[in-house]
Scaffold this motif. Structure first.
Motif, PDB file in Angstrom:
ATOM      1  N   ILE A 144       0.834  -1.203   0.000  1.00 59.67           N
ATOM      2  CA  ILE A 144       0.000   0.000   0.000  1.00 59.67           C
ATOM      3  C   ILE A 144       0.875   1.261   0.000  1.00 59.67           C
ATOM      4  O   ILE A 144       0.525   2.279  -0.601  1.00 59.67           O
ATOM      5  N   GLU A 145       2.057   1.156   0.620  1.00 58.85           N
ATOM      6  CA  GLU A 145       2.957   2.325   0.646  1.00 58.85           C
ATOM      7  C   GLU A 145       3.407   2.684  -0.771  1.00 58.85           C
ATOM      8  O   GLU A 145       3.400   3.853  -1.164  1.00 58.85           O
ATOM      9  N   GLU A 146       3.765   1.650  -1.517  1.00 58.89           N
ATOM     10  CA  GLU A 146       4.173   1.902  -2.918  1.00 58.89           C
ATOM     11  C   GLU A 146       3.013   2.516  -3.693  1.00 58.89           C
ATOM     12  O   GLU A 146       3.186   3.444  -4.479  1.00 58.89           O
ATOM     13  N   ALA A 147       1.821   1.977  -3.456  1.00 58.71           N
ATOM     14  CA  ALA A 147       0.644   2.467  -4.169  1.00 58.71           C
ATOM     15  C   ALA A 147       0.391   3.934  -3.844  1.00 58.71           C
ATOM     16  O   ALA A 147       0.127   4.753  -4.733  1.00 58.71           O
ATOM     17  N   ARG A 148       0.502   4.281  -2.556  1.00 55.60           N
ATOM     18  CA  ARG A 148       0.253   5.674  -2.137  1.00 55.60           C
ATOM     19  C   ARG A 148       1.246   6.630  -2.794  1.00 55.60           C
ATOM     20  O   ARG A 148       0.890   7.732  -3.200  1.00 55.60           O
ATOM     21  N   LYS A 149       2.468   6.196  -2.880  1.00 54.74           N
ATOM     22  CA  LYS A 149       3.514   7.019  -3.492  1.00 54.74           C
ATOM     23  C   LYS A 149       3.122   7.372  -4.941  1.00 54.74           C
ATOM     24  O   LYS A 149       3.261   8.508  -5.382  1.00 54.74           O
ATOM     25  N   VAL A 150       2.605   6.365  -5.648  1.00 53.30           N
ATOM     26  CA  VAL A 150       2.213   6.589  -7.043  1.00 53.30           C
ATOM     27  C   VAL A 150       1.018   7.540  -7.122  1.00 53.30           C
ATOM     28  O   VAL A 150       1.017   8.500  -7.894  1.00 53.30           O
ATOM     29  N   THR A 151       0.026   7.303  -6.283  1.00 46.66           N
ATOM     30  CA  THR A 151      -1.188   8.127  -6.386  1.00 46.66           C
ATOM     31  C   THR A 151      -0.942   9.565  -5.925  1.00 46.66           C
ATOM     32  O   THR A 151      -1.686  10.463  -6.292  1.00 46.66           O
ATOM     33  N   GLN A 152       0.130   9.768  -5.131  1.00 52.91           N
ATOM     34  CA  GLN A 152       0.463  11.148  -4.765  1.00 52.91           C
ATOM     35  C   GLN A 152       0.792  11.971  -6.009  1.00 52.91           C
ATOM     36  O   GLN A 152       0.467  13.133  -6.099  1.00 52.91           O
ATOM     37  N   SER A 153       1.429  11.320  -6.976  1.00 56.08           N
ATOM     38  CA  SER A 153       1.766  12.093  -8.181  1.00 56.08           C
ATOM     39  C   SER A 153       0.660  12.033  -9.241  1.00 56.08           C
ATOM     40  O   SER A 153       0.463  12.999  -9.974  1.00 56.08           O
ATOM     41  N   THR A 154      -0.078  10.923  -9.309  1.00 54.09           N
ATOM     42  CA  THR A 154      -1.104  10.846 -10.365  1.00 54.09           C
ATOM     43  C   THR A 154      -2.420  11.486  -9.942  1.00 54.09           C
ATOM     44  O   THR A 154      -3.178  11.968 -10.776  1.00 54.09           O
ATOM     45  N   GLY A 155      -2.713  11.476  -8.622  1.00 54.38           N
ATOM     46  CA  GLY A 155      -4.037  11.881  -8.157  1.00 54.38           C
ATOM     47  C   GLY A 155      -5.031  10.761  -8.434  1.00 54.38           C
ATOM     48  O   GLY A 155      -4.653   9.694  -8.931  1.00 54.38           O
ATOM     49  N   PHE A 156      -6.319  11.009  -8.124  1.00 53.25           N
ATOM     50  CA  PHE A 156      -7.360  10.007  -8.359  1.00 53.25           C
ATOM     51  C   PHE A 156      -8.300  10.508  -9.443  1.00 53.25           C
ATOM     52  O   PHE A 156      -8.351  11.711  -9.665  1.00 53.25           O
TER      53      PHE A 156
END
Ligand code: ADP
Ligand code: ADP
Ligand code: MG
Length: 499
Positions: A144-156
């Motif tokens: 989930i940490e890796e996932a959060r890192k990605v969504t911080q830059s892509t947004g939802f």
């Protein structure tokens, strides 16, 4: 290296097997069909020069049994195997097995299939060539940490995708942060159970995208060409229903850019034979690499129409070691082609698969119409295989005429016994959004409600009407009664069932 191919085994069924057999006949190559117990009398079996039983109906016991297929090919003296699409077509182990047994696999090398077979490997391979990628994770995501890192830059929103997914399966949209953990867990366990590979990755979810793909072809002499684009944005469940070539939003400049990006993608893995590079395009007409399909595609006929090439013939010539028969600069687009996938699914009931016996099956005909099917009147549509029973393809001098032609073809096509996507096709082709070209992959969500087709007359009534019409016709012949009007009314009423 030139190997003249004399005999080909087609490791497939249905419309694509029959379509390949037709080209083999033109090329005077002996065709060998294989079939399951459910397909004993199928058109592809009857059309082939030779046919061999593989096993029971389920594909795991027939069309997917590699050893059995190889041993049939060897014992009947085939030189090559054409895998069609689906089944073993993107299986690098099978491609390798063919080569080990001195059989030519009509497709790319096993290495190229492996390089492009998983979406992650494909992204990795093409990323070195400056090809635009959908913003998202660089590789597989497991925590989930890796996932959060990605969504911080892509947004939802984002899309979690299974690396080994295909056929529209293995994707989950995540709308907001607090759903991320749960969806990530589900996506990975689903990917592991459905595809035997739990790797998932994250892509920004493009909210109003179009799916545009480029057909490529490579030979064994280092030449790779692109055969223009196909617009495949009319989809249900992330799967295509209507495809066309060319796309009405692509300018010659974008076409060239996408074509060259597709050729580079193919070159990144030493690709040979037919392949498709799929892109997604956002509202600003930026395009991003999605995946590469390492096989002949379902919708290849629209490309054949606009280029005048027979892609199966090209595939075979390439496999024999010949150079491509055309050069990039010799290719031009002729007119406009549209394909409708005729699936045994009920568009008035969530596109649920529909099974049964085709009591009536009459193909449309006339100028600019091509029907690629693998069924006949009286055939049974079972639960064992893909719901696509036919493809209806039209070719005309421009898009407007192609739409008119498709509508005529749909009105001539008569299928009873199963529900099909024909009425949905008619709905789309008459819709202002489709006609104007202003649509995206969410056409169904935005413009289609099942109620639009609810006026559909139940099939029992259609059959009753057909029987009655036959009866009246018979009576008319006997008595020469003036019942013409009644007959015409009935047939007009029957045709209206698609409205
Ligand atoms: P196309 O891009 O050629 O339109 P589709 O995604 O519709 O391809 O798939 C073509 C065929 O291959 C369909 O029969 C589909 O069910 C099958 N298929 C594609 N990928 C997979 C997969 N990963 N697993 C199982 N079947 C697949
Ligand atoms: P498959 O292997 O199932 O064909 P694709 O990656 O080709 O998977 O995607 C299938 C469809 O899913 C696309 O045609 C598109 O409609 C949708 N899709 C894929 N990726 C995205 C994305 N990043 N944003 C929005 N829609 C997407
Ligand atoms: Mg795809």
């Amino acid at each position: 290296m030139k190997n003249s191919i004399r005999k080909i085994l087609i490791a497939n069924r249905g419309e694509i097997a029959l379509r390949i057999i037709r080209t083999l006949k033109e090329m005077k190559i002996i065709s060998v069909a294989v079939y399951s117990e459910a397909d004993r009398t199928s058109p592809h079996v009857l059309a082939a020069d030779e046919a061999y039983l593989l096993g029971p109906a389920p594909s795991r016991q027939s069309y997917l049994v590699m050893d059995k297929i190889i041993s049939v090919a060897l014992s009947c003296g085939a030189d090559a195997i054409h895998p069609g699409y689906g089944f073993l077509s993107e299986n690098s182990v099978f491609a390798e097995l063919c080569v080990k047994n001195n059989l030519i696999f009509i497709g790319p090398s096993a290495q190229a299939i492996s390089a492009m077979g998983s979406k992650l490997a494909a992204k990795e391979a093409v990323s070195k060539y400056n090809i635009p990628m959908v913003p998202g994770s660089d590789g597989a995501i497991s925590t989930i940490e890796e996932a959060r890192k990605v969504t911080q830059s892509t947004g939802f929103p984002v899309l979690i995708k299974a690396s080994a997914g295909g056929g529209g399966k293995g994707m989950r949209i995540v709308w907001k942060e607090d759903e991320l953990e749960e969806q990530l867990k589900r996506a990975s366990s689903e990917a592991a159970s459905s595809f035997g590979d739990g790797s998932v990755f994250i892509e920004k979810y493009i909210t109003s995208p179009r799916h545009i793909e480029i057909q490529v072809m490579g030979d064994h002499h280092g030449n790779v060409i692109y055969l223009f684009e196909r617009e495949c944005s009319i989809q249900r469940r992330y799967q295509k229903v209507i495809e066309e070539a060319p796309s009405c939003i692509i300018t010659p400049e974008i076409r060239k850019k996408m074509g060259e990006a597709a050729v580079l993608s193919a070159k990144s893995c030493g690709y040979t034979n037919a392949g498709t590079v799929e892109f997604i395009m956002d509202e600003q007409h930026n395009f991003y690499f999605l995946e590469m399909n390492t096989r002949l595609q379902v919708e290849h006929p629209v490309t054949e129409c606009i280029t005048g090439l027979d892609l199966v013939r090209e595939q075979i010539r390439i496999a024999e070691g010949h150079p491509l028969s055309v050069k990039q600069e010799d290719l031009t687009i002729h007119g406009h082609a549209i394909e409708l996938r005729v699936c045994a699914e009920d568009p008035a009931n969530n596109f649920l698969p529909s099974t049964g016996v085709l009591n009536r099956y009459k193909r449309p005909a006339g100028p600019g119409i091509r029907v690629d099917d693998g069924i006949e009147e009286g055939s049974e549509v079972s639960i064992y295989y893909d719901a696509m029973i036919a493809k209806l393809i039209v070719h005309a001098s421009d898009r407007t005429q192609a739409i008119e032609r498709m509508l005529r073809a749909i009105s001539e096509y008569e299928i009873t016994g199963v529900a099909t996507t024909l009425p949905f096709g008619e709905y789309v082709l008459k819709h202002e959004a489709f006609v104007s070209g202003n649509f995206d992959t969410h056409f169904i969500q935005k413009h289609y409600q099942q109620e639009h087709l609810k006026k559909t007359v139940p099939s029992e009534i259609v059959e009753l009407a057909a029987a009655l019409s036959g009866h009246l016709y018979h009576k008319k012949e006997q008595a020469a009664e003036p019942i013409q009007e009644t007959g015409e009314e009935l047939s007009a009423w029957r045709n209206r069932r698609w409205e």
